[in-house]
Design a protein around this motif. Structure first.
Motif, PDB file in Angstrom:
ATOM      1  N   GLU A 210       8.144  -3.151  13.635  1.00 51.96           N
ATOM      2  CA  GLU A 210       7.395  -2.451  14.368  1.00 51.96           C
ATOM      3  C   GLU A 210       7.175  -3.000  15.727  1.00 51.96           C
ATOM      4  N   ASP A 211       7.880  -4.308  15.875  1.00 55.23           N
ATOM      5  CA  ASP A 211       7.721  -4.935  17.137  1.00 55.23           C
ATOM      6  C   ASP A 211       6.361  -5.102  17.625  1.00 55.23           C
ATOM      7  N   ARG A 212       5.574  -5.718  16.545  1.00 54.17           N
ATOM      8  CA  ARG A 212       4.259  -6.013  16.863  1.00 54.17           C
ATOM      9  C   ARG A 212       4.235  -7.698  17.020  1.00 54.17           C
ATOM     10  N   VAL A 213       4.452  -7.956  18.177  1.00 57.08           N
ATOM     11  CA  VAL A 213       4.586  -9.284  18.528  1.00 57.08           C
ATOM     12  C   VAL A 213       3.321 -10.138  18.405  1.00 57.08           C
ATOM     13  N   ASP A 214       2.171  -9.632  18.898  1.00 55.96           N
ATOM     14  CA  ASP A 214       0.945 -10.521  18.803  1.00 55.96           C
ATOM     15  C   ASP A 214       0.839 -10.859  17.169  1.00 55.96           C
ATOM     16  N   VAL A 215       1.018  -9.872  16.405  1.00 54.21           N
ATOM     17  CA  VAL A 215       1.032 -10.033  14.781  1.00 54.21           C
ATOM     18  C   VAL A 215       1.886 -11.343  14.493  1.00 54.21           C
ATOM     19  N   ALA A 216       3.450 -10.948  14.908  1.00 56.05           N
ATOM     20  CA  ALA A 216       4.301 -11.711  14.483  1.00 56.05           C
ATOM     21  C   ALA A 216       4.112 -13.490  15.033  1.00 56.05           C
ATOM     22  N   ARG A 217       3.261 -13.535  16.214  1.00 50.52           N
ATOM     23  CA  ARG A 217       3.073 -14.921  16.683  1.00 50.52           C
ATOM     24  C   ARG A 217       2.346 -15.405  15.859  1.00 50.52           C
ATOM     25  N   LEU A 218       0.814 -14.743  15.468  1.00 45.30           N
ATOM     26  CA  LEU A 218       0.017 -15.168  14.363  1.00 45.30           C
ATOM     27  C   LEU A 218       0.808 -15.748  13.090  1.00 45.30           C
ATOM     28  N   LEU A 219       1.428 -14.907  12.566  1.00 49.12           N
ATOM     29  CA  LEU A 219       2.268 -15.055  11.295  1.00 49.12           C
ATOM     30  C   LEU A 219       3.059 -16.043  11.301  1.00 49.12           C
ATOM     31  N   VAL A 220       3.908 -16.265  12.360  1.00 47.99           N
ATOM     32  CA  VAL A 220       4.755 -17.414  12.679  1.00 47.99           C
ATOM     33  C   VAL A 220       4.129 -18.896  12.618  1.00 47.99           C
ATOM     34  N   GLN A 221       2.844 -18.855  13.539  1.00 46.02           N
ATOM     35  CA  GLN A 221       2.146 -19.954  13.669  1.00 46.02           C
ATOM     36  C   GLN A 221       1.589 -20.579  12.375  1.00 46.02           C
ATOM     37  N   LEU A 222       1.362 -19.693  11.494  1.00 41.63           N
ATOM     38  CA  LEU A 222       0.761 -19.920  10.220  1.00 41.63           C
ATOM     39  C   LEU A 222       1.920 -20.082   9.094  1.00 41.63           C
ATOM     40  N   GLY A 223       3.056 -20.259   9.476  1.00 44.29           N
ATOM     41  CA  GLY A 223       4.106 -20.520   8.552  1.00 44.29           C
ATOM     42  C   GLY A 223       4.804 -19.596   7.888  1.00 44.29           C
ATOM     43  N   ALA A 224       4.741 -18.378   8.276  1.00 50.23           N
ATOM     44  CA  ALA A 224       5.447 -17.317   7.508  1.00 50.23           C
ATOM     45  C   ALA A 224       7.017 -17.404   7.557  1.00 50.23           C
ATOM     46  N   ASP A 225       7.703 -16.897   6.628  1.00 51.13           N
ATOM     47  CA  ASP A 225       8.956 -17.207   6.562  1.00 51.13           C
ATOM     48  C   ASP A 225       9.818 -16.098   7.313  1.00 51.13           C
ATOM     49  N   PRO A 226      10.505 -16.399   8.143  1.00 50.43           N
ATOM     50  CA  PRO A 226      11.553 -15.588   9.130  1.00 50.43           C
ATOM     51  C   PRO A 226      12.659 -15.213   8.132  1.00 50.43           C
ATOM     52  N   ASP A 227      12.973 -15.769   7.160  1.00 49.49           N
ATOM     53  CA  ASP A 227      14.359 -15.542   6.341  1.00 49.49           C
ATOM     54  C   ASP A 227      14.074 -14.570   5.197  1.00 49.49           C
ATOM     55  N   ALA A 228      12.798 -14.227   4.982  1.00 44.91           N
ATOM     56  CA  ALA A 228      12.700 -13.603   3.456  1.00 44.91           C
ATOM     57  C   ALA A 228      13.154 -12.160   3.984  1.00 44.91           C
ATOM     58  N   GLN A 229      14.124 -11.634   2.938  1.00 44.06           N
ATOM     59  CA  GLN A 229      14.736 -10.164   2.969  1.00 44.06           C
ATOM     60  C   GLN A 229      14.322  -9.566   2.041  1.00 44.06           C
ATOM     61  N   ASP A 230      14.174  -8.241   2.527  1.00 39.53           N
ATOM     62  CA  ASP A 230      13.643  -6.919   1.463  1.00 39.53           C
ATOM     63  C   ASP A 230      14.689  -6.648   0.797  1.00 39.53           C
ATOM     64  N   ASP A 231      14.568  -5.302  -0.073  1.00 43.97           N
ATOM     65  CA  ASP A 231      15.654  -4.840  -0.779  1.00 43.97           C
ATOM     66  C   ASP A 231      16.752  -4.110  -0.001  1.00 43.97           C
ATOM     67  N   ARG A 232      16.885  -4.112   1.178  1.00 42.38           N
ATOM     68  CA  ARG A 232      17.968  -3.833   1.989  1.00 42.38           C
ATOM     69  C   ARG A 232      18.667  -4.849   2.762  1.00 42.38           C
ATOM     70  N   LYS A 233      18.192  -6.217   2.194  1.00 46.82           N
ATOM     71  CA  LYS A 233      18.748  -7.545   2.864  1.00 46.82           C
ATOM     72  C   LYS A 233      18.259  -7.691   4.238  1.00 46.82           C
ATOM     73  N   ASP A 234      17.247  -6.865   4.896  1.00 48.58           N
ATOM     74  CA  ASP A 234      16.886  -7.184   6.062  1.00 48.58           C
ATOM     75  C   ASP A 234      15.850  -8.307   6.051  1.00 48.58           C
ATOM     76  N   SER A 235      15.817  -9.125   7.173  1.00 45.88           N
ATOM     77  CA  SER A 235      14.755 -10.157   7.256  1.00 45.88           C
ATOM     78  C   SER A 235      13.995 -10.130   8.786  1.00 45.88           C
ATOM     79  N   ALA A 236      13.083 -10.784   9.095  1.00 44.99           N
ATOM     80  CA  ALA A 236      12.451 -10.554  10.210  1.00 44.99           C
ATOM     81  C   ALA A 236      13.322 -10.954  11.560  1.00 44.99           C
ATOM     82  N   TRP A 237      14.196 -11.878  11.301  1.00 45.84           N
ATOM     83  CA  TRP A 237      15.160 -12.250  12.319  1.00 45.84           C
ATOM     84  C   TRP A 237      16.385 -11.188  12.188  1.00 45.84           C
TER      85      TRP A 237
END
Length: 362
Positions: A210-237
């Protein structure tokens, strides 16, 4: 008194001299050693916002319970100066979020009372809230709470973060809506940062989509995994290559995403970006360590996709030039032996063909 090595380490810390600090630590310097002003390499890294130095000290036994001359933690020092990325790292390291210094303040008090209400401080406040900071905790000396202090100082955005309420189940909806304040509140209420929806999309993946940059920055700074993939093999990156969001790319890079991670087509992020004509994204991503000659399951590189699935117009011409300049091999053919030049010529993409010939393609 600190030893000679320890004194040299403290001096290197003030300079943010990582190479010297590492050498001194390897030689036996103590990252927790205090000088006569009650400064250590660890505490200096926190107060000055030196993230790489902080990581170095944490990796070598930094005592997260250590206190400075104000009886304050590293977290309080970082929060006072709005060093949001450092605050996030310290929360992950387990520094006590509601510790009170000898001024009677917590990290949240200092972020508000001594802060400026700017974006860095808004981020800091959100992080502290997500980490369990008590928003209505009274200061020891005058009884002022962070909520009241923000209102008294007309810190509108900080007040909004402090006033936000959400339960643990609201996390993913708040992410999708782009409401970083409610995301922080939901995390404070006990939401797990790696919560997934029915398609196994994490909060960070949804934020990227959704290109929610403020939210993503918060989650990244708290250690969220950028490589976690969904059922279509998409990841945040990987999703950034589809959306073409340079802002999201920059937000995710500090999380050290796996640039070799493959999507459901076996491709890395530069491939869909090249196909879709995301010029600015391609220009930025080739400056990372991404492999511009990666071949996906279709047998195509980013260069081939830019030509075969592109439109041959100016954006794709620019992308071809960027890829070639970044080391893309114009001789890498598809599974049928079709080279980038052959595809460009057969599609009538004269400008692209010219670029490829200049790069030595045949």
């Amino acid at each position: 008194m600190p030893s000679t090595l320890d004194s040299q380490l403290i001096a290197a810390a003030w300079r943010n001299d990582i190479a010297t600090a590492k050498r001194l630590i390897d030689a036996g310097a103590n990252v927790n050693a205090l000088d006569d002003t009650v400064q250590s390499a660890f505490l200096i890294a926190a107060s000055e916002g030196y993230l790489d130095l902080l990581d170095l000290t944490l990796a070598h036994g930094a005592d997260v319970r250590s206190l400075d001359s104000y009886h304050g933690t590293a977290l309080i020092r970082a929060a006072e100066r709005g060093h949001a990325a450092v605050v996030g790292r310290l929360l992950q390291a387990g520094v006590a979020v509601n510790h009170v210094n000898n001024l009677g303040w917590t990290a949240l008090h200092e972020a508000v009372i001594l802060g400026k209400g700017t974006l860095e401080y808004v981020d800091t406040v959100r992080l502290l809230i997500a980490g369990g900071a008590e928003r209505n905790k009274s200061a020891v000396n005058d009884g002022v709470t962070p909520v009241q202090a923000a209102k008294d100082r007309d810190q509108t955005a900080v007040s909004a973060a402090l006033d936000a309420k959400a339960d643990a189940g609201a996390l993913l909806d708040a992410v999708t809506a782009g409401d970083a304040d409610k995301v922080a509140a939901s995390l404070a209420a006990g939401a797990k940062i790696e919560t997934r929806d029915d398609h196994r999309r994490t909060a960070l993946l949804l934020a990227s989509q959704e290109d929610r940059v403020d939210v993503a920055r918060l989650l990244v700074q708290l250690g969220a995994d950028p490589d976690a993939q969904d059922d279509r093999k998409d990841s945040a990156w990987l999703v950034t290559g589809v959306t073409g969001s340079v802002a999201m790319l920059e937000t995710l890079l500090p999380a050290n995403p796996d640039l070799t991670l493959r999507n459901r087509f076996g491709g890395v992020s530069v491939i869909p970006a090249s196909e879709r004509g995301h010029v600015d994204y391609v220009r930025r991503v080739v400056k990372t360590r991404i492999n511009v000659n990666h071949v996906n399951d279709l047998g195509w590189t980013a260069l081939l996709e830019a030509i075969i699935l592109g439109k041959g117009t100016k954006p794709w011409q620019e992308i071809v030039q960027i890829l070639v300049d970044a080391g893309a091999d114009p001789s890498l053919a598809d599974k049928d032996g079709g080279t980038p030049l052959a595809h460009a010529e057969s599609s009538g993409y004269d400008e692209i063909a010219k670029i490829l010939r200049a790069a030595g393609a045949r």
